[in-house]
Enzyme design. Structure first.
Site, PDB file in Angstrom:
ATOM      1  N   ASN A 197      40.840  41.069  55.598  1.00  0.00           N
ATOM      2  CA  ASN A 197      40.968  39.525  55.113  1.00  0.00           C
ATOM      3  C   ASN A 197      41.352  38.245  55.694  1.00  0.00           C
ATOM      4  OD1 ASN A 197      40.668  41.007  52.637  1.00  0.00           O
ATOM      5  ND2 ASN A 197      42.575  41.781  52.266  1.00  0.00           N
TER       6      ASN A 197
ATOM      7  N   ARG B 261      26.792  37.601  42.932  1.00  0.00           N
ATOM      8  CA  ARG B 261      26.649  38.647  43.710  1.00  0.00           C
ATOM      9  C   ARG B 261      25.929  39.658  43.234  1.00  0.00           C
ATOM     10  NH1 ARG B 261      29.977  36.457  47.752  1.00  0.00           N
ATOM     11  NH2 ARG B 261      31.833  35.350  47.300  1.00  0.00           N
TER      12      ARG B 261
ATOM     13  N   ARG C 144      29.693  32.864  48.640  1.00  0.00           N
ATOM     14  CA  ARG C 144      30.021  32.045  50.129  1.00  0.00           C
ATOM     15  C   ARG C 144      30.131  33.880  51.047  1.00  0.00           C
ATOM     16  NH1 ARG C 144      35.119  29.912  49.969  1.00  0.00           N
ATOM     17  NH2 ARG C 144      34.601  27.959  50.989  1.00  0.00           N
TER      18      ARG C 144
ATOM     19  N   HIS D  97      29.887  30.060  39.100  1.00  0.00           N
ATOM     20  CA  HIS D  97      30.320  31.285  38.510  1.00  0.00           C
ATOM     21  C   HIS D  97      30.498  32.613  37.766  1.00  0.00           C
ATOM     22  CE1 HIS D  97      34.361  33.691  39.149  1.00  0.00           C
ATOM     23  NE2 HIS D  97      33.519  33.766  40.775  1.00  0.00           N
TER      24      HIS D  97
ATOM     25  N   TYR E 129      35.617  46.899  41.761  1.00  0.00           N
ATOM     26  CA  TYR E 129      36.470  46.506  40.914  1.00  0.00           C
ATOM     27  C   TYR E 129      36.966  46.604  39.650  1.00  0.00           C
ATOM     28  CZ  TYR E 129      34.412  43.055  45.201  1.00  0.00           C
ATOM     29  OH  TYR E 129      34.544  43.286  46.068  1.00  0.00           O
TER      30      TYR E 129
ATOM     31  N   ARG F 239      46.974  38.536  41.034  1.00  0.00           N
ATOM     32  CA  ARG F 239      46.719  39.541  41.609  1.00  0.00           C
ATOM     33  C   ARG F 239      47.018  38.972  43.767  1.00  0.00           C
ATOM     34  NH1 ARG F 239      40.673  40.028  43.274  1.00  0.00           N
ATOM     35  NH2 ARG F 239      41.731  38.543  44.458  1.00  0.00           N
TER      36      ARG F 239
ATOM     37  N   HIS G 111      40.048  42.085  39.229  1.00  0.00           N
ATOM     38  CA  HIS G 111      39.048  41.050  39.166  1.00  0.00           C
ATOM     39  C   HIS G 111      39.303  40.768  37.954  1.00  0.00           C
ATOM     40  CE1 HIS G 111      35.486  39.631  39.461  1.00  0.00           C
ATOM     41  NE2 HIS G 111      35.791  38.818  40.703  1.00  0.00           N
TER      42      HIS G 111
END
Length: 759
Positions: free
Chosen positions: A90, A422, A452, A482, A515, A611, A639
Site C-alpha cells: 500500500n 480489471r 492503474r 469504472h 473483496y 473503509r 469494496h
C-alpha cells in the site's frame, strides 16, 4: 529537475567519487529551501481548525488500521506477516501515485491547497513526517512482535554465517550459476552517465578503490541492481526448521567476484520509489493513439522523479548525500530501515508449502438467499423468476461466470455487452467472450485500458478479444470507465429477453474471493432498458433524456446524490422520519460533504461506513454532531458501495461502482442502480445494519481525525461480519431496520470504544 540520463560535462577534470559529491554540492538547492515554513504548532492548528480532513493524511490512517491487523495477537504469525506485507505494498503505491502527484505540483511550481488548508510546501513536510512515523511503527511491529514468533513456527531469516559448510557451498553454487550472470555493475563517473535505477528493486551502491589508492579522491562509485525476477529468499529446509536467506545477503557475501583487483570500501543497500502518476494528454484524436500513448506512459514510469529512498542502517553518508543532490530530495524523502527492507517479500514465506496448513482457511461460500444453490442447470430460467442479490465473497462468483459461459454456448443468445475494468490473470470471463465470438455472437466490450497498474494486462486481453472478432472500445477519451455492467440479449421465440448483471466489483473471479462486493442478476425491463441506453451512449452517439433506475457519472451523479441528501434534510426540518446510511470505499468530494454537514445540522442522523479515505470531520459542534463514521478493516477488503436514504419510511437504496470522490463524479464513467425489488432492497438494508453492528473489525473516526478501535463490552458478544454474513437467514434479513422512532442506534448500543490506555 534532473533526469537520470543526464551526464557530467567532459570538461570536468576529476573522475572521482568525492569530486562527484563536490560537484553536486555546488548545484542549486531544492526549490523548498529558503521558503517560509510554518512552525509545527501553527501547522497543527491549521489542520485542526479545518472542517475537512486531508485526503492523504486520512489514507495514512487507513494503512495504520491495516497495520493494526498485523499487530493483532489473535492472528497467527503468517496472517500477521500478510497484513504487514499489504501495508508495505500500500505504501509503495501511495508514494508512486499520491506523493508523485504532490511532486507534480512542487516540481513545476503549481499551487495546491490541501483539504487540511495547507499549501503544497508545508503539507509535504507534514505528510512526510506522518509517513516516517508510520514506517517506524511498521519496523517496531516487525522487530518486537513478529520476529520473536518465527522460532516457534520453525523458520527464521538467516545470514551466511548461520549456515553449515555444505549449505554455504550450495549457496555459493547458486550465486555462481544463477545470480552472478544476471548482475551488472554500472559505473558512474564523469565519463559514464548516471544509470537508470529501477523503482521497487534492491540496489547496491558500491564504493571501490584500487590497492594503490592513497586518497579518498580516487574512489569510484557503481551500482548493482538485484534482478526482480529472482526469488527474494534462498530457501534451506532443515529437519527442524526452514531458513530463508535474503538474496541481498548472498550478493553482499560474494560481491567481490564482481570487482576483481580492486578494494571494496563499502556496500550499501537501498531501494527507491518514483513518481508514477501520469495523466493522458488531451488531443482531438485521443482514441487513435490511446494505446500507444498508454504504453509510452508505462515506460516513462521507469524515469519518474524519485520520491522516496529506503536505506539500510549504516549507509555511506557520502553516497547518501550524492543521491539526495542527484535526485533533488532531502531528509524527509529518506526512510531508514530498522530490520528489513521491503516487507512485500514476505509473501514468499507466507506461500511456502510447508506453512499451507497454518494459513487461516477461507470459509467456503454459501448460496445466495435468492438462488438456493450456487449453480443451477439453467441460470436464465432462474433469473426470469426473480432478481438475485449476490454478496461476495460470502456468495460465490460462480453464478456470474455461469451466466457468461452459458450465454457463450447458447444458440439463442444474440449478443453480449459488458464493461471491464480489471480481470483475473487467467480469466474465465475472457475465455467465455472468446467462445461467444467464435460461435458467431455479437460481443461488445468496453475495456478500460487505463486501469492503474493493470494497463498492460488489459491491453493484452483486449487485443485478444479484438482479434477474435469482438467489438472492443478502449475507454472513452479521457474518462475512465469504472462502472460494472453486463447485458445479454436472448431470442426466446415470441420475444427477446435481456439479462443483466450490475455490480460494485470487477469481473475478476480471483478478487471476488477476497473483496466484499454486491451484484444483482436481473431481467427487470426497467434495468435492462437503462443498461441498453447506457451502452448506446458509451459505444455510439446517444444522449438519453433520463434513466429510470440508473444514476450515472459524469452526467448527473453528484447532483442526484445532493438532491437525495437535501430531501432528507427537508424531511428532518418538517419533523418527518429521516436518515442516511452510506457504505463506500472513500469519501472526498467537498460538495457532497458540505451537503452532509447541512443535513446533520438539520437533524438528520447520518451513519457512514467508509473503509479508507474520509475527508469529512464527524462530531464537530455546530457542524456534524449527527454524523458518525466507521471503517471496517479485517479479513476481507470492503469494496461494496451502498447508499440508503430513509425517505420518511419508504427507503431509497442504491448500489454500484462509485465512491464519493471528485474523480468518480467528474473523470469516470460510473453508475449507481436503484434497488427496486423489495427483497433485494431489504438484503442491502440488512448488510448496512450488520456493518453498523460489527465490534471486531470496526474503527470509529473521531473529530480530530484519529481512529479508535471498537471492542465488545461485557453485555455484547463479539460480532464479526466477516463471519456472520456466512450464516444469514431470510428471517434476519426481513427484520433489519436502520432508522425510525423505534429503532435504536446500533453504534450506541453495541460498539464500546476502547480507551486510549487500552489501545
Amino acid at each position: 529537475m534532473n533526469n537520470d540520463s543526464d551526464h557530467i560535462s567532459s570538461s570536468e577534470k576529476k573522475h572521482t567519487f568525492s569530486n562527484l559529491l563536490s560537484f553536486f554540492s555546488d548545484r542549486r538547492d531544492s526549490h523548498e529551501e529558503g521558503r517560509f515554513m510554518r512552525s509545527d504548532e501553527k501547522v497543527n492548528n491549521v489542520i485542526e481548525q479545518s472542517d475537512f480532513i486531508s485526503r492523504d493524511l486520512s489514507w495514512l490512517r487507513f494503512n495504520e488500521r491495516v497495520l493494526d491487523q498485523a499487530q493483532n495477537p489473535e492472528r497467527n504469525v503468517f496472517d500477521r506477516l500478510k497484513f504487514l506485507a499489504i501495508t508495505s505494498s500500500n505504501l509503495d503505491e501511495f508514494f508512486t501515485i499520491r506523493i508523485g502527484s504532490l511532486y507534480n505540483y512542487l516540481d513545476y511550481g503549481k499551487e495546491r491547497v490541501d483539504y487540511s488548508s495547507l499549501r503544497e510546501v508545508p503539507f509535504r513536510k507534514t505528510l512526510f513526517k506522518a509517513a516516517q512515523q508510520f514506517v517506524k511503527e511498521q519496523h517496531d511491529c516487525y522487530n518486537q512482535q513478529l520476529v520473536p514468533l518465527f522460532e516457534e513456527h520453525r523458520f527464521r531469516l538467516a545470514n551466511i554465517a548461520d549456515l553449515d559448510g555444505e549449505e554455504q557451498q550450495k549457496v555459493s553454487d547458486y550465486f555462481d550459476r544463477t545470480v552472478y550472470p544476471m548482475l551488472t555493475p554500472m559505473l558512474y563517473d564523469y565519463t559514464h552517465v548516471f544509470p537508470v535505477l529501477l523503482a521497487k528493486v534492491l540496489i547496491f551502491g558500491v564504493i571501490t578503490q584500487t590497492a594503490e589508492t592513497t586518497s579518498a579522491d580516487d574512489r569510484k562509485l557503481s551500482f548493482v541492481q538485484l534482478p526482480p525476477n529472482l526469488p527474494r529468499f534462498y530457501v534451506i529446509e532443515r529437519d527442524e526448521e526452514i531458513l530463508f536467506l535474503p538474496i541481498e545477503n548472498i550478493v553482499r557475501e560474494y560481491i567481490t567476484k564482481l570487482y576483481r583487483n580492486v578494494d571494496i570500501v563499502s556496500v550499501n543497500l537501498f531501494r527507491i520509489m518514483r513518481n508514477g502518476d501520469f495523466s493522458l494528454d488531451e488531443s482531438d484524436d485521443i482514441e487513435a493513439g490511446l494505446i500507444d500513448e498508454i504504453k509510452q506512459k508505462i515506460k516513462n514510469r521507469r524515469l519518474g522523479r524519485v520520491v522516496r529512498v529506503e536505506i539500510e542502517p549504516g549507509l555511506d553518508n557520502e553516497l547518501l548525500n550524492l543521491l539526495k543532490k542527484r535526485w533533488e530530495i532531502d531528509d524527509y524523502n529518506v526512510f531508514r530501515t530498522d530490520g528489513f527492507l521491503d516487507y512485500t517479500a514476505f509473501w514468499q514465506i507466507i506461500k511456502h508449502p510447508e506453512f499451507k496448513d497454518q494459513i487461516p482457511p477461507i470459509h467456503p461460500p454459501v448460496p445466495p438467499l435468492g438462488l438456493g444453490k450456487e449453480r443451477n442447470n439453467d441460470i436464465f430460467e432462474v433469473m426470469r423468476e426473480r432478481d438475485i442479490m449476490l454478496h461476495h465473497p460470502y456468495n460465490n462468483f460462480e453464478p456470474v461466470l455461469q451466466l457468461l459461459e452459458q450465454a457463450a454456448e447458447d444458440p439463442n443468445v444474440l449478443s453480449i455487452k459488458l464493461t471491464i475494468y480489471r480481470l483475473a490473470k487467467k480469466s474465465r470471463v475472457t475465455e467465455a467472450l472468446l467462445r461467444a465470438a467464435e460461435n458467431g455472437k455479437h460481443v461488445a466490450v468496453l475495456f478500460e485500458v487505463k486501469a492503474r497498474f493493470d494497463e498492460e494486462n488489459n491491453i493484452r486481453e483486449a487485443q485478444r478479444l479484438q482479434k477474435a472478432g469482438c467489438f472492443v472500445i478502449y475507454g472513452i477519451g479521457l474518462l475512465k470507465t469504472h462502472t460494472k455492467l453486463l447485458l445479454i440479449v436472448r431470442n426466446e421465440g415470441d420475444r427477446v429477453v435481456r439479462y443483466a448483471h450490475m455490480s460494485s466489483g470487477n469481473y475478476n473471479e480471483e478478487t471476488s474471493r477476497l473483496y466484499t462486493d454486491i451484484g444483482i442478476l436481473t431481467t427487470n425491463e426497467e434495468y435492462t432498458h437503462d443498461i441498453s441506453e447506457f451502452f448506446n451512449v458509451i459505444t455510439g452517439h446517444s444522449l438519453p433524456s433520463e434513466y429510470r433506475n440508473l444514476i450515472t457519472a459524469p452526467r448527473d451523479m453528484r447532483k442526484k446524490l445532493i438532491e437525495l441528501i437535501t430531501c432528507e434534510a427537508d424531511n428532518a426540518r418538517q419533523g418527518l422520519d429521516s436518515g442516511i446510511c452510506i457504505k463506500i470505499n472513500s469519501l472526498e468530494d467537498r460538495e457532497v460533504i458540505e451537503e452532509l454537514y447541512k443535513a446533520s445540522q438539520a437533524g438528520v442522523k447520518i451513519r457512514l461506513i467508509v473503509r479508507g479515505i474520509c475527508c469529512l470531520r464527524p462530531g464537530r459542534n455546530g457542524l456534524s454532531e449527527n454524523i458518525t463514521v466507521r471503517s471496517i478493516v479485517g479479513d476481507f477488503l470492503e469494496h461494496s458501495r451502498l447508499f440508503y436514504f430513509h425517505n420518511n419510511g419508504n427507503p431509497l437504496v442504491y448500489g454500484g461502482s462509485a465512491d464519493v470522490m471528485v474523480r468518480s463524479f467528474d473523470r469516470r464513467i460510473e453508475s449507481l442502480f436503484a434497488l427496486v425489488d423489495e427483497r433485494v432492497r431489504q438484503e442491502a438494508i440488512h448488510m448496512l445494519a450488520y456493518n453498523l453492528r460489527d465490534n471486531v473489525n470496526a474503527y470509529e473516526l473521531k473529530e480530530d481525525g484519529s481512529y479508535i478501535k471498537c471492542t465488545e463490552d461485557s453485555q455484547n458478544n463479539p460480532f464479526n461480519i466477516h463471519k456472520e454474513f456466512f450464516n444469514v437467514t431470510m428471517e434476519e434479513v426481513m427484520e433489519a431496520r436502520l432508522f425510525g422512532p423505534d429503532i435504536a442506534d446500533p453504534t450506541d448500543t453495541v460498539c464500546n470504544i476502547a480507551t486510549e490506555k487500552e489501545e
